[in-house]
Design an enzyme around this catalytic site. Structure first.
Site, PDB file in Angstrom:
ATOM      1  N   HIS A   1       0.815  -1.227   0.000  1.00 29.85           N
ATOM      2  CA  HIS A   1       0.000   0.000   0.000  1.00 29.85           C
ATOM      3  C   HIS A   1       0.842   1.267   0.000  1.00 29.85           C
ATOM      4  O   HIS A   1       0.324   2.367  -0.183  1.00 29.85           O
ATOM      5  CB  HIS A   1      -0.945   0.003   1.208  1.00 29.85           C
ATOM      6  CG  HIS A   1      -2.052  -0.992   1.067  1.00 29.85           C
ATOM      7  ND1 HIS A   1      -3.310  -0.652   0.664  1.00 29.85           N
ATOM      8  CD2 HIS A   1      -2.071  -2.331   1.224  1.00 29.85           C
ATOM      9  CE1 HIS A   1      -4.070  -1.738   0.595  1.00 29.85           C
ATOM     10  NE2 HIS A   1      -3.338  -2.769   0.941  1.00 29.85           N
TER      11      HIS A   1
ATOM     12  N   ASP B   1       3.484   9.300  -0.919  1.00 24.21           N
ATOM     13  CA  ASP B   1       2.280   8.587  -0.509  1.00 24.21           C
ATOM     14  C   ASP B   1       2.059   7.460  -1.508  1.00 24.21           C
ATOM     15  O   ASP B   1       2.164   7.686  -2.719  1.00 24.21           O
ATOM     16  CB  ASP B   1       1.084   9.557  -0.551  1.00 24.21           C
ATOM     17  CG  ASP B   1       0.075   9.269   0.548  1.00 24.21           C
ATOM     18  OD1 ASP B   1       0.031   8.116   1.004  1.00 24.21           O
ATOM     19  OD2 ASP B   1      -0.667  10.199   0.933  1.00 24.21           O
TER      20      ASP B   1
HETATM   21  C1  GDG Z   1      -2.074   3.861   3.184  1.00 27.39           C
HETATM   22  C2  GDG Z   1      -1.073   4.555   2.265  1.00 27.39           C
HETATM   23  C3  GDG Z   1      -2.746   4.448   0.431  1.00 27.39           C
HETATM   24  C4  GDG Z   1      -9.037   9.467   7.752  1.00 27.39           C
HETATM   25  N1  GDG Z   1      -9.494  10.171   8.783  1.00 27.39           N
HETATM   26  C5  GDG Z   1     -10.778   9.875   8.951  1.00 27.39           C
HETATM   27  C6  GDG Z   1     -11.102   8.946   7.989  1.00 27.39           C
HETATM   28  N2  GDG Z   1      -9.998   8.712   7.266  1.00 27.39           N
HETATM   29  C7  GDG Z   1      -9.887   7.779   6.129  1.00 27.39           C
HETATM   30  C8  GDG Z   1      -9.920   8.551   4.832  1.00 27.39           C
HETATM   31  C9  GDG Z   1      -9.179   7.594   3.914  1.00 27.39           C
HETATM   32  C10 GDG Z   1      -8.190   6.921   4.842  1.00 27.39           C
HETATM   33  O1  GDG Z   1      -8.613   7.153   6.165  1.00 27.39           O
HETATM   34  C11 GDG Z   1      -6.783   7.468   4.674  1.00 27.39           C
HETATM   35  O2  GDG Z   1      -6.261   6.913   3.511  1.00 27.39           O
HETATM   36  P1  GDG Z   1      -4.974   7.464   2.751  1.00 27.39           P
HETATM   37  O3  GDG Z   1      -4.880   6.781   1.465  1.00 27.39           O
HETATM   38  O4  GDG Z   1      -5.108   8.914   2.607  1.00 27.39           O
HETATM   39  O5  GDG Z   1      -3.717   7.201   3.694  1.00 27.39           O
HETATM   40  P2  GDG Z   1      -3.048   6.065   4.646  1.00 27.39           P
HETATM   41  O6  GDG Z   1      -3.835   5.789   5.867  1.00 27.39           O
HETATM   42  O7  GDG Z   1      -1.680   6.544   4.876  1.00 27.39           O
HETATM   43  O8  GDG Z   1      -3.040   4.719   3.795  1.00 27.39           O
HETATM   44  C12 GDG Z   1      -1.806   5.351   1.222  1.00 27.39           C
HETATM   45  C13 GDG Z   1      -3.626   3.645   1.359  1.00 27.39           C
HETATM   46  O9  GDG Z   1      -2.855   2.958   2.342  1.00 27.39           O
HETATM   47  C14 GDG Z   1      -4.423   2.607   0.582  1.00 27.39           C
HETATM   48  O10 GDG Z   1      -3.603   1.743  -0.109  1.00 27.39           O
HETATM   49  O11 GDG Z   1      -3.579   5.253  -0.366  1.00 27.39           O
HETATM   50  O12 GDG Z   1      -0.902   5.939   0.340  1.00 27.39           O
HETATM   51  O13 GDG Z   1      -0.201   5.390   3.016  1.00 27.39           O
HETATM   52  O14 GDG Z   1     -10.032   6.630   3.404  1.00 27.39           O
HETATM   53  O15 GDG Z   1     -11.229   8.769   4.470  1.00 27.39           O
HETATM   54  N3  GDG Z   1     -12.337   8.455   7.892  1.00 27.39           N
HETATM   55  C15 GDG Z   1     -13.273   8.878   8.767  1.00 27.39           C
HETATM   56  N4  GDG Z   1     -12.982   9.770   9.734  1.00 27.39           N
HETATM   57  C16 GDG Z   1     -11.775  10.285   9.863  1.00 27.39           C
HETATM   58  O16 GDG Z   1     -11.541  11.101  10.753  1.00 27.39           O
HETATM   59  N5  GDG Z   1     -14.494   8.376   8.677  1.00 27.39           N
END
Ligand code: GDG
Length: 754
Positions: free
Chosen positions: A175, A382
């Site tokens: 990821h 990222d």
């Molecule tokens: C890893 C990789 C890759 C966040 N805060 C809240 C909330 N979220 C949800 C968001 C989103 C997820 O968390 C964060 O996803 P990201 O992709 O931005 O980042 P990572 O956690 O670092 O994920 C990344 C991912 O894996 C998938 O392969 O994209 O690059 O680092 O879905 O919506 N959701 C809610 N409340 C929050 O306060 N409901």
């Protein structure tokens, strides 16, 4: 991955394996309290797990505050949720998870080397935890399951699982980014990590860039060359693929159309008056680039003071890994910076930065996405970044501007965003200014293109595509011979000798009898090999044939005095014994050589470490001595140029083991072996050993009942494979012992008769 079985009639059960489970658990008084995990991985896979029939295996967190009763209740709850916990002690979990995974691998894979502690002692715990995961998964999995492992906590799990379940279908998805090989080389355990991953049948990445980095690391660190989307390793074909993860776009659109959410977004807008809203939503992680984003906002306000009351920057920072020191530091840094910027730029009417440290519900999240004029997603690195995609899916109104880091995997799909270099604060400030003043028509045009991609390539497509590829990952693979130990090999040969009077040994030279040297002239025949071949050649009713791609002179110099037959240039020339003349077995046209020579000579002078071998009817361009990455690149280049240059010529271009062979069509090792078979008759047992693609021609024409061995791990026609030239020599020594013993018995019987 909603219902993989429904979507594609997939009958196989899916086993998801990740470090954390989609739910967290803790004791609240005498009750169990469940929380939803907020990371990208959990968000992406949760809905599919809930609606499918998969099993999810992961670490439930530290459960020491739970009473026995609570534990019992938890077990039942987990069973209902089709969740299997992998229990780790708090100390092991801390070293494996915080220490190695989040402390070392996370910053390294995100190119943030100064975040890696000077001395990490947690590797052993990482191995131990991966072993423990392997035991639990092996105890739950069936042969027909599709096992899908996720992320950097479990890089060793594919090969550990392969040892326990040799024929399982194992997929791995990373990821986070796979860094460039210069960065990856830094990891002291780089070989372990790569061979750990290569236990999988399919390895997926978010982008082709990451996949390419992985392939180059395999080449530089392990010396294994990938063929675009596959790698041959340990007798298996491992597929590589780019599978950009999507989101559940329909769900975001549905929430965005919910009247309560629409009202909430209007309320947020109204709370900020007429100010334009720039939004940031991230886990509070140093990879997400918050400090530079804040500096860009500050730069914007410095440059355009009139914006002070017209722009509001809302930053939602989701608490993350609060037990890791680096995360406590980034929080302190961010909050200090916000304090300073607000202190300077606040007016009596309000402050420019509105900061929230905490989580929100998904509905509130969508309301924020809808209220924003601009979403700033500016990580330093990222893997993908799902927030960017969620913003786009939530903008059913077709408006809004996305400012996106070019270092996020999402940038390779979302080209209509304003792409920024997040190390360039001035550039980011300029992009924010442009986003704020972008005309509505341009905003809508860009958003429409973004939406057409985000709303069609969903997380379900992502999971189904990956699982479909995993399901068929074994199909069409070339046959891999069974690995034979020397005793197994000997028993096969002895069996054959029971029904055949004579023995014909057909042996390749380089890579079979001697290990490869960096250049062909370094793979000389050592005294012990000379003695071995001499004794073999002197055995009664035994013929020894060396069939090599080398030139006559080369073979003659090292093996000329031995009582064996030599075949040079893949069988173009043969010499049945010492002092016998060389006979040419075919008369190929060699006119083409003058066209090819200048090209190969140019590469010879250009590429340090390569060797050009000219033969009577061909060439070999060796690159074993060249820096691996460079060698592979040039080899590909040469092949392309040769194919063009030699179109219509009766010549074939073969990629061997670190060598490009250019040789006449139809002249291959098969022609001499075919002749041997014809003259030997049915009484002879053929035993053939070779390691290269050119030896496949030889294996192909062996008569039924022959015993053949491939040296190494690549797919082959041979019946068995042996690990190394050393094993080949041990086998040949044992053949001498058997044949001598048989000879002694025959003599003794004859004596007894007289
Ligand atoms: C890893 C990789 C890759 C966040 N805060 C809240 C909330 N979220 C949800 C968001 C989103 C997820 O968390 C964060 O996803 P990201 O992709 O931005 O980042 P990572 O956690 O670092 O994920 C990344 C991912 O894996 C998938 O392969 O994209 O690059 O680092 O879905 O919506 N959701 C809610 N409340 C929050 O306060 N409901």
């Amino acid at each position: 991955m909603i219902l993989p079985t429904n979507h594609n009639d997939r009958k196989d059960r899916v086993i998801l394996v990740s470090n954390r489970l989609p739910v967290g658990v803790r004791a609240s008084g005498d009750k169990l309290e469940f929380t939803h995990s907020s990371g990208g991985l959990a968000t992406g896979l949760k809905s599919s797990h809930e609606q499918g029939d998969s099993l999810w295996i992961g670490y439930p967190g530290d459960l020491k505050g739970l009473t026995d009763e609570m534990r019992l209740e938890l077990e039942c709850k987990f069973e209902d949720m089709r969740i299997v916990p992998v229990h780790l002690t708090a100390a092991d979990a801390a070293r494996y998870c915080q220490g190695m995974s989040n402390g070392v691998l996370w910053p390294l894979f995100h190119y943030l080397l100064d975040r890696i502690p000077n001395h990490s002692r947690d590797w052993k715990s990482y191995v131990k935890a991966n072993e423990h995961f392997a035991d639990v998964v092996a105890s739950k999995a069936n042969e027909s399951d599709l096992i899908w492992i996720h992320d950097y906590h479990l890089l060793l799990l594919p090969s550990l699982l392969r040892k326990r379940l040799p024929s399982a279908r194992i997929g791995f998805f990373l990821h986070i980014p796979f860094p460039s090989s210069d960065i990856f080389q830094i990891l002291p355990w780089r070989e372990h990590v790569l061979t750990g991953l290569l236990g999988a049948d399919l390895i997926g990445f978010h982008t082709f860039g990451y996949m390419h980095h992985f392939a180059i690391s395999c080449l530089r660190t392990l010396g294994i060359e990938a063929e675009i989307d596959r790698i041959e390793y340990d007798g298996r074909t491992i597929r590589l693929g780019a599978y950009p993860m999507g989101i559940d776009a329909a769900q975001f659109e549905k929430i965005a159309n919910d009247p309560a959410v629409i009202a909430d977004s209007k309320r947020i807008r109204a709370a900020h008056g007429n100010a334009k809203i720039i939004l940031g939503i991230d886990r509070l992680d140093y990879t997400k680039g918050l400090p530079r984003r804040l500096l860009a906002v500050e730069r914007l306000l410095d440059q355009r003071p009139s914006l002070k009351s017209k722009v509001r920057f809302i930053q939602l920072a989701i608490p993350s890994r609060e037990d890791v020191e680096e995360y406590q530091r980034i929080r302190a840094d961010v909050e200090q910076l916000i304090g300073r910027i607000n202190g300077i730029h606040a007016t009596v009417d309000g402050a420019p930065i509105h900061y929230i440290y905490g989580s929100v519900t998904r509905e509130q999240l969508v309301a924020l996405y809808m209220a924003a004029d601009v979403l700033a997603v500016t990580p330093l690195r990222d893997g993908m970044n799902l927030v960017a995609k969620e913003f786009v899916a939530s903008r059913a109104d077709g408006d809004g501007v996305l400012v996106l880091s070019e270092f996020a995997g999402a940038a390779s799909e979302l080209g209509e965003a304003l792409l920024v270099n997040t190390y360039d604060v001035d550039g980011m400030a300029a992009a924010l200014a442009r986003a704020l003043s972008m005309p509505e028509s341009e905003r809508r045009r860009r958003m429409a293109s973004l939406r057409s991609r985000v709303c069609t390539r969903t997380v379900h497509d992502w999971a189904n595509t990956f699982l479909d590829a995993l399901g068929t990952s074994r199909e069409g693979n070339a046959k891999i011979a069974t690995l034979a130990t020397v005793p197994i090999a000997i028993s096969e040969i002895t069996k054959g000798l029971g029904t055949h009077k004579s023995l014909i040994l057909v042996l390749d030279y380089d890579g079979t009898l001697v290990p490869f040297g960096t250049s062909p002239d370094l793979a000389a025949c050592d005294p012990s090999l000379q003695s071995l071949l001499r004794r073999l050649g002197q055995l009664p009713a035994t013929q020894v044939h060396i069939v090599s791609g080398r030139t006559r002179d080369g073979l003659e110099a090292w093996l000329g005095q031995l009582p064996i037959a030599l075949h040079a240039e893949h069988g173009l020339w043969s010499r049945v014994g010492p002092a016998e003349p060389w006979i040419q077995n075919a008369k190929p046209n060699a006119d083409w050589k003058s066209r090819v020579r200048p090209l190969l000579q140019e590469y010879l002078s250009r590429v340090p470490g390569c060797v050009l071998e000219e033969k009577s009817a061909g060439f070999a361009w060796h690159y074993r001595g060249v820096e691996p990455h460079l060698g592979a690149l040039h080899a590909r280049e040469i092949r392309t140029e040769l194919v063009e240059l030699l179109a219509q010529s009766p010549v074939e271009v073969l990629a061997g083991s670190k060598v490009i062979e250019i040789r006449p069509t139809g002249v291959n090792k098969g022609i001499v072996v075919r002749a041997m078979v014809e003259s030997a008759g049915p009484d002879a047992l053929f035993v053939a050993i070779g390691d290269d693609r050119t030896d496949e021609d030889l294996f192909a024409v062996l008569p039924p009942g022959s015993v053949s061995f491939h040296v190494g791990a690549a797919p082959s026609r041979a019946g068995y494979r042996l690990e190394s030239p050393q094993k080949v020599r041990t086998l040949l020594e044992q053949i001498i012992a058997i044949r001598s013993k048989q000879q002694l018995t025959v003599r003794r019987d004859r004596l007894a008769e007289t």
